[in-house]
Structures are given as structure tokens and as C-alpha cells.
Scaffold this motif. Structure first.
Motif, PDB file in Angstrom:
ATOM      1  N   LYS A 299       0.910  -1.026   0.029  1.00  0.00           N
ATOM      2  CA  LYS A 299       0.049   0.142  -0.019  1.00  0.00           C
ATOM      3  C   LYS A 299       0.893   1.201  -0.203  1.00  0.00           C
ATOM      4  O   LYS A 299       1.906   1.154   0.559  1.00  0.00           O
ATOM      5  N   SER A 300       0.285   2.181  -0.495  1.00  0.00           N
ATOM      6  CA  SER A 300       1.082   3.711  -0.493  1.00  0.00           C
ATOM      7  C   SER A 300       0.681   4.646   0.546  1.00  0.00           C
ATOM      8  O   SER A 300      -0.512   4.603   0.690  1.00  0.00           O
ATOM      9  N   GLN A 301       1.524   5.179   1.367  1.00  0.00           N
ATOM     10  CA  GLN A 301       1.073   6.331   2.162  1.00  0.00           C
ATOM     11  C   GLN A 301       1.931   7.421   1.595  1.00  0.00           C
ATOM     12  O   GLN A 301       2.984   7.792   1.589  1.00  0.00           O
ATOM     13  N   VAL A 302       0.968   8.423   0.850  1.00  0.00           N
ATOM     14  CA  VAL A 302       1.686   9.550   0.236  1.00  0.00           C
ATOM     15  C   VAL A 302       1.423  10.754   1.108  1.00  0.00           C
ATOM     16  O   VAL A 302       0.524  11.220   1.449  1.00  0.00           O
ATOM     17  N   PHE A 303       2.620  11.448   1.189  1.00  0.00           N
ATOM     18  CA  PHE A 303       2.757  12.827   2.091  1.00  0.00           C
ATOM     19  C   PHE A 303       2.703  13.902   1.128  1.00  0.00           C
ATOM     20  O   PHE A 303       3.565  14.004   0.452  1.00  0.00           O
ATOM     21  N   PHE A 304       1.355  14.345   1.189  1.00  0.00           N
ATOM     22  CA  PHE A 304       1.487  15.617   0.100  1.00  0.00           C
ATOM     23  C   PHE A 304       1.852  16.999   0.904  1.00  0.00           C
ATOM     24  O   PHE A 304       1.127  17.656   1.511  1.00  0.00           O
ATOM     25  N   GLU A 305       3.127  17.301   0.541  1.00  0.00           N
ATOM     26  CA  GLU A 305       3.693  18.215   1.126  1.00  0.00           C
ATOM     27  C   GLU A 305       3.013  19.670   0.921  1.00  0.00           C
ATOM     28  O   GLU A 305       2.586  19.709  -0.396  1.00  0.00           O
ATOM     29  N   GLY A 306       3.004  20.509   1.596  1.00  0.00           N
ATOM     30  CA  GLY A 306       2.388  21.928   1.475  1.00  0.00           C
ATOM     31  C   GLY A 306       1.025  21.828   1.112  1.00  0.00           C
ATOM     32  O   GLY A 306       0.039  21.405   1.524  1.00  0.00           O
ATOM     33  N   GLU A 328      -0.297  17.873   4.716  1.00  0.00           N
ATOM     34  CA  GLU A 328       0.291  18.800   5.443  1.00  0.00           C
ATOM     35  C   GLU A 328      -0.573  20.001   5.675  1.00  0.00           C
ATOM     36  O   GLU A 328      -1.218  20.350   6.494  1.00  0.00           O
ATOM     37  N   LYS A 329      -0.854  20.838   4.549  1.00  0.00           N
ATOM     38  CA  LYS A 329      -1.636  22.218   4.524  1.00  0.00           C
ATOM     39  C   LYS A 329      -3.016  22.111   4.055  1.00  0.00           C
ATOM     40  O   LYS A 329      -3.494  23.166   4.076  1.00  0.00           O
ATOM     41  N   THR A 330      -3.022  21.230   2.988  1.00  0.00           N
ATOM     42  CA  THR A 330      -4.477  20.964   2.617  1.00  0.00           C
ATOM     43  C   THR A 330      -5.432  20.828   3.597  1.00  0.00           C
ATOM     44  O   THR A 330      -5.314  19.813   4.587  1.00  0.00           O
ATOM     45  N   ASP A 331      -6.523  21.485   3.781  1.00  0.00           N
ATOM     46  CA  ASP A 331      -7.475  21.291   4.745  1.00  0.00           C
ATOM     47  C   ASP A 331      -8.096  19.915   4.530  1.00  0.00           C
ATOM     48  O   ASP A 331      -8.716  19.323   3.721  1.00  0.00           O
ATOM     49  N   VAL A 332      -7.962  18.997   5.844  1.00  0.00           N
ATOM     50  CA  VAL A 332      -8.226  17.543   5.680  1.00  0.00           C
ATOM     51  C   VAL A 332      -9.868  17.651   5.696  1.00  0.00           C
ATOM     52  O   VAL A 332     -10.420  16.543   4.993  1.00  0.00           O
TER      53      VAL A 332
END
Lengths: 410, 209
Positions: A299-306, A328-332
Motif C-alpha cells: 500500500k502507499s502512504q503519500v505525504f502531500f507536502e504543502g 500537510e496544509k491542505t485542509d483535511v
């Protein structure tokens, strides 16, 4: 592992797994929140944390005992040596030795982009990666022709001081010393994992994969140069992303092992690129990588920086249940509206708040975020960036853990 | 020709923009025209960025184009009166060795007419104090990328206060991990997590917008 610890480990793992499978677990899975503060909490310098295995292990165990979560909080224990991982990708057994640079390893190798506390930096600073141009624009053809050979022959000698001349005794001595040092580190690591098991954490970790364009930008060309390359040599850049994809996947497989079934993919250039550039140069080989990792059983866990907002919809091109999107900064909350039932969402705790707020405000903040994010499942609570600085007020950290305990039950 | 320069610059047509600028700079009063047009173009790029139409890739490319053009334009401007909006001391705070964000901001700030004194990366608190004493800026810009920088900014501002200089300057903090909460925590006057916003707020702090 004692029965209680075993059961606890199974519960924690099941919680995380349920969220990735887009289900509602018994409680919201929480990764924990730590970083440089782990060393400060144990009363040691960041230099000691980075150079003394025993002190590092004690500090981590103390922190994990006092702040239990669904994943042990290890903190930053070094930097990736990704060019070396690629250069030696045909030797999977060497992966644990060459893939990471910690303090003592860096003393042996002298990695150009590494800055460590107590060496180049103040003794209480964080280890830092400072890339620069290791490959010229004229070398794209060589990279495209054979990325592994090129990384070994051309880039490694530029990055690793001890490997400047691979025929010199210095290089061979460094390799031998590296193996000896890693044996020491490995023993300390095994001891730490044994203690973590006793605390109810199953052994495991994360493999790693890079968006091919990030590998080229961060490790080879340096970002400002790569941005110019996109306009000056678009075809070569594109061909290079395709060429490095296979060896990058090979490295991810090398990092796979017992309990290691998820590949962490930390994105970097995503925030830099316009949708046009993202869709042309970045996303195609990243997407391909995620799909191929799935075929390889990861499985992938992608960290979407910024801020990933401009590219959010591309995630829907992946099959439902593909893995985890860590923001990170995208509103969950905004991400949830789009991705619910398709992608597990991770994040939600603004580290800036934990550093600067008060326990009462943090209680309210966690209550609010969980209230909005938990319903429907498929959510893992995590800090938006994995490093709390040393000076973070401990009462604020405690307030976060207590709030998760209070409001995290389904 | 100014219109064409402006358009090709804003449209990120690097070759065309540089070609026109080279031609224009050789004409009577051309150097001033090139400078003014490029400043205008940079402002437009910043505006497009804040509107969500442009991205960091465009800011970096624009900054590079600006520097390329200035390399052959500035020598022709010697002796000309170039207006300045004010002086800013700029550095990445102690403990943090990152420079990309600072450098993107710097070229945009300079293009907007701010005189930027760049004191580097991993800048000790005292060096900020010394630079303030030496250059007497209206504005101080502190950058950080990693979270460690937050407390380093806080300490730098405390040291500036202890030196009795805080009331003479405005302070803007910038970088990937700063926010309103961080600004209040460290005691700065403004914050920006992108260069375009940083330049806009810097001009506001200078009373120029």
C-alpha cells in the motif's frame, strides 16, 4: 511479547488497518506526535540523540511509554541516502546498510547534503538535508541510458566524500567501517524494537518510494534548476522520470520486510507545480509507481507536502482503497469531502498550534477536528508535519493525547 | 516594445523576454524602461500567484528571468536614480540552513523596489542585531523551513528587544511552517508562507501599498 502486549499490538495494528480499508475502527487511529522534542524530554541534546544509540533508544522508549499511540513515535534518526540506495539497488541485502545516514555513519561517509547537530549545526539543531546541483543538465542522456550505473559511477562520488574515488583504499575502508558501524546500530535497534514490542507495538516500519521527478529534483538537479529544465529540456526530463521509475521501485521492494508492507512517498515538488506541469511531468510516473507498488503487495502512504489543493482531484484516478493520503496544509475537511469512501485521509493536527497554543485551546481543537473527520471512518489522526521542536510545551503535547483519548472513540 | 516584454515575461516565454530586453536596453532610456517593465511583470506574476493561477514553478522561473535580464541592465543604470521603497535585513534564522524560500522571496522583494540586505542562513540572533545597527532597516525578514525555526525566531526577536531595537523596525516571518498562530507566538508583525504574500505584506509594512 507478553500476552497483554501482544493483544495491544494487535489492536493497534487493526485500528490502522481498518482506517486504510476505509472502515470505522473502535477508536480513531492516532500516529502520535513527537520529533526533536523526544530528545529534550529525555534531557539529552539533539547531538546525543543522533550520535549515541543507547541514549537515543532510552529517549524513545521513555517518550513512547509516557505518550502511547497506535504507532511508536521514533523521531528523526537520520537522513535518507537515496542515491546510494539506487546505486546499490541490485544488492537488496545491503539496503539496511546503505539506505540511511545517521550521525556516526555520516562521520564515516561525509555525505555532502547532510548537516548534523553537534557537527555542522548547533548541538540542539535538527538533522537537515541541503541538496544542490549534483548532476548537470548535459548529463540527462547518461541518466536516462542507465540510472543505476550513472548514480554509482557519477553521482555517488560527488555526494559521498569517502567514495570520491571508488578505486582508492579510502572507499573500501569506508565501506568496511560502514558495515561495522551498522552492525552496532543494528544491535541497538533490535534492542529498541524488543522494548517497543513489550510496550505493545508490533515490529515493522515503512518502505519508501519517491515520485521520480522528486528524485531528480531533490537528489540530482536541485529544485531551482529542475524548474528551469521543465521548460528548457521537457522531453529529457520526461524520459528521465520514466527511466528512474524501475530502479526506484526496486529500492522500495528492497526495503520491504516483515511488518513493512506500506511505502511512504514523501512528495516535494507537488506544491511547486502548476496543474499543467504536474500532470505532464510529475503525476504520470507517481501514479504508475503507486499502481506498481500495489501489484508488488504494498500500500502507499503519500505525504502531500504543502498545499496540494490544485491537484487534489487527480487522487481519484487511483482505485478506491489504494492507500493513505497524508496532508500537510491542505485542509483535511476539504479533502474528506472529495475523497471519502475512496482514500484514507491522514493528518489534522497543526504542529504550529501544538507549539504555540494552550492545553485548553488544543482540547477544543482536537474535539472539533475529530468531530468532523471521524464519521464514516477512513481517517488517521496525525501531526501535519512530523517534527515537534525541542521547546514544544509538554503540557500541550499531553493535552493533545488526552483529547484524543477523550474524543477518539467511535 | 515594453508591452511585448511585459507580455512575454508574464507568459513565461524566457527566450523572447530576454531577447526583447537585450534590444530595448540599447535604446535611449531603454535600461530604465527594461527595469520598470520587469518590475511590473514581477508584480503581475506575484498577483497571478496569489490568485491561484500561477505556482511556485512560475515564481522561480520569473525570478530567474528577472536576474538574467538585470545582469545586463543594471550596469547601464549606473548614475540613474533608482527609487527604493525601504531597506530590509533578511536571513534564515539560527539552526536552519535552508535557502530556497528566502532566495525566491529576495528576488521578488528586490523587484518590488525593496533594498534587501541578505545576511544568509543559520544566522545567529546577535548577527540580526548587528545588521539592524549597521543598516538601519525599516523591516526585518526572518525565514525558516523546519519547525525548529519557530523558537529560533522567537529567541531572535527577544534578543532584538533586549538590544532596544524592536520599536525601530517591523518584523515579517516567512517559510513553509509559519502561520498566524506562530506569528503571535514569536511576536512578529506579519507572516507569509509564500513569497508573493510576503512581498505584498512587506510593502504594506513599509506603508507603500
Amino acid at each position: 511479547m507478553a500476552v497483554d502486549a501482544k493483544q495491544l499490538a494487535a489492536e493497534r495494528a487493526a485500528r490502522l488497518k481498518a482506517a486504510v480499508e476505509l472502515k470505522e475502527p473502535d477508536r480513531v487511529p492516532f500516529t502520535g506526535i513527537g520529533g526533536d522534542v523526544i530528545a529534550a524530554y529525555a534531557g539529552i541534546t539533539s547531538y546525543e540523540f543522533n550520535f549515541d544509540y543507547e541514549k537515543q533508544c532510552q529517549a524513545i522508549i521513555k517518550y513512547v511509554k509516557d505518550f502511547p499511540s497506535d504507532q511508536p513515535v521514533i523521531g528523526m534518526t537520520g537522513l535518507g541516502n537515496h542515491v546510494a540506495s539506487m546505486a546499490f539497488s541490485d544488492y537488496p541485502d545491503l539496503y539496511p546498510i546503505i539506505s540511511r545516514v545517521d550521525g556516526p555513519t555520516n562521520d564515516i561517509l561525509g555525505v555532502d547534503y547532510c548537516r548534523f547537530p553537534g557537527r555542522e549545526l548547533d548541538e540542539n539543531s535538527s538533522p537537515q538535508f541541503i541538496g544542490r546541483e549534483y548532476m548537470s543538465a548535459e548529463e540527462y542522456d547518461e541518466l536516462i541510458a542507465d540510472p543505476v550505473k550513472f548514480c554509482f559511477e557519477k553521482i555517488l562520488p560527488r555526494i559521498v566524500r569517502a567514495f570520491r574515488d571508488m578505486k582508492a583504499p579510502e572507499a573500501h575502508a569506508a565501506m568496511a567501517r560502514l558495515a561495522l558501524e551498522k552492525a552496532k546500530a543494528g544491535a541497538a535497534m533490535r534492542d529498541m524494537f524488543r522494548q517497543l514490542q513489550e510496550l505493545g507495538y508490533a515490529p515493522g516500519g515503512l518502505s519508501v518510494f519517491f515520485a521520480p521527478l522528486d528524485f531528480i529534483g531533490d537528489q540530482l538537479r536541485d529544485i531551482p534548476n529542475l524548474i528551469k529544465d521543465l521548460r528548457r529540456y521537457p522531453d529529457k526530463v520526461k524520459a528521465a522520470t520514466e527511466a528512474v521509475l524501475e530502479p526506484l521501485l526496486k529500492v522500495s521492494v528492497n526495503a520491504k520486510g516483515p511488518g513493512v508492507e506500506t511505502a511512504m512517498i514523501p512528495l516535494h515538488l507537488n506544491e511547486y507545480l502548476s496543474p499543467a506541469l504536474y500532470n505532464e511531468f510529475y503525476w504520470p510516473t507517481l501514479k504508475e509507481g503507486i499502481l506498481r507498488l500495489a501489484e508488488l503487495g504494498m500500500k502507499s502512504q503519500v505525504f502531500f507536502e504543502g498545499r496540494h489543493d490544485a491537484h487534489l482531484e487527480t487522487i481519484l484516478e487511483l482505485p478506491a482503497g489504494w492507500g493513505t493520503a497524508y496532508f500537510e496544509k491542505t485542509d483535511v475537511r476539504k479533502a474528506k469531502k472529495l475523497l471519502q469512501g475512496h482514500t484514507c485521509i491522514m493528518g489534522g493536527i497543526d504542529v504550529g498550534m501544538v507549539i504555540s497554543s494552550t492545553p485548553a485551546k488544543l482540547d477544543e481543537y482536537i474535539k472539533e477536528i475529530l468531530g468532523e473527520m471521524m464519521p464514516g471512518g477512513g481517517f488517521i489522526l496525525a501531526p501535519n508535519i512530523g517534527n515537534l521542536p525541542r521547546e514544544t510545551p509538554i503540557e500541550n503535547i499531553r493535552a493533545v493525547y488526552e483529547a484524543v483519548e477523550k474524543y477518539g472513540k467511535y | 516594445m515594453r508591452e511585448e516584454l511585459l507580455r512575454s515575461f508574464v507568459d513565461m516565454d524566457e527566450q523572447e523576454a530576454v531577447r526583447i530586453a537585450r534590444e530595448l536596453v540599447e535604446t535611449e532610456g531603454g535600461a530604465v524602461a527594461v527595469l520598470d517593465t520587469c518590475k511590473e511583470a514581477m508584480e503581475e506574476v506575484g498577483r497571478l500567484f496569489e490568485a491561484g493561477e500561477y505556482f511556485l514553478s512560475e515564481l522561480i522561473a520569473a525570478g530567474d528571468m528577472f536576474n538574467q535580464i538585470m545582469e545586463f541592465t543594471l550596469p547601464k543604470l549606473q548614475g540613474e536614480e533608482v527609487a527604493s521603497l525601504g531597506t530590509m535585513v533578511l536571513g534564515t534564522v539560527q539552526g536552519d540552513v535552508h535557502n530556497i524560500g528566502k532566495d525566491i522571496f529576495k528576488v521578488m522583494a528586490e523587484a518590488s523596489g525593496i533594498n534587501v540586505i541578505d545576511i544568509g542562513i543559520d544566522v545567529p540572533h546577535e548577527k540580526f542585531v548587528e545588521a539592524i545597527k549597521e543598516h538601519k532597516p525599516e523591516l526585518v525578514g526572518m525565514c525558516c523551513l523546519i519547525t525548529l525555526g519557530v523558537d529560533s525566531m522567537k529567541r531572535t526577536i527577544e534578543v532584538i528587544k533586549e538590544a532596544g531595537l524592536r520599536d525601530d523596525i517591523k518584523i515579517i516571518i516567512g517559510g513553509g511552517r509559519v502561520s498566524q498562530a506562530v506569528m503571535e507566538h514569536v511576536g512578529a508583525d506579519a507572516w507569509a508562507d509564500d513569497a508573493a504574500r510576503g512581498v505584498r505584506l512587506s510593502k504594506e509594512l513599509l506603508g507603500k501599498e
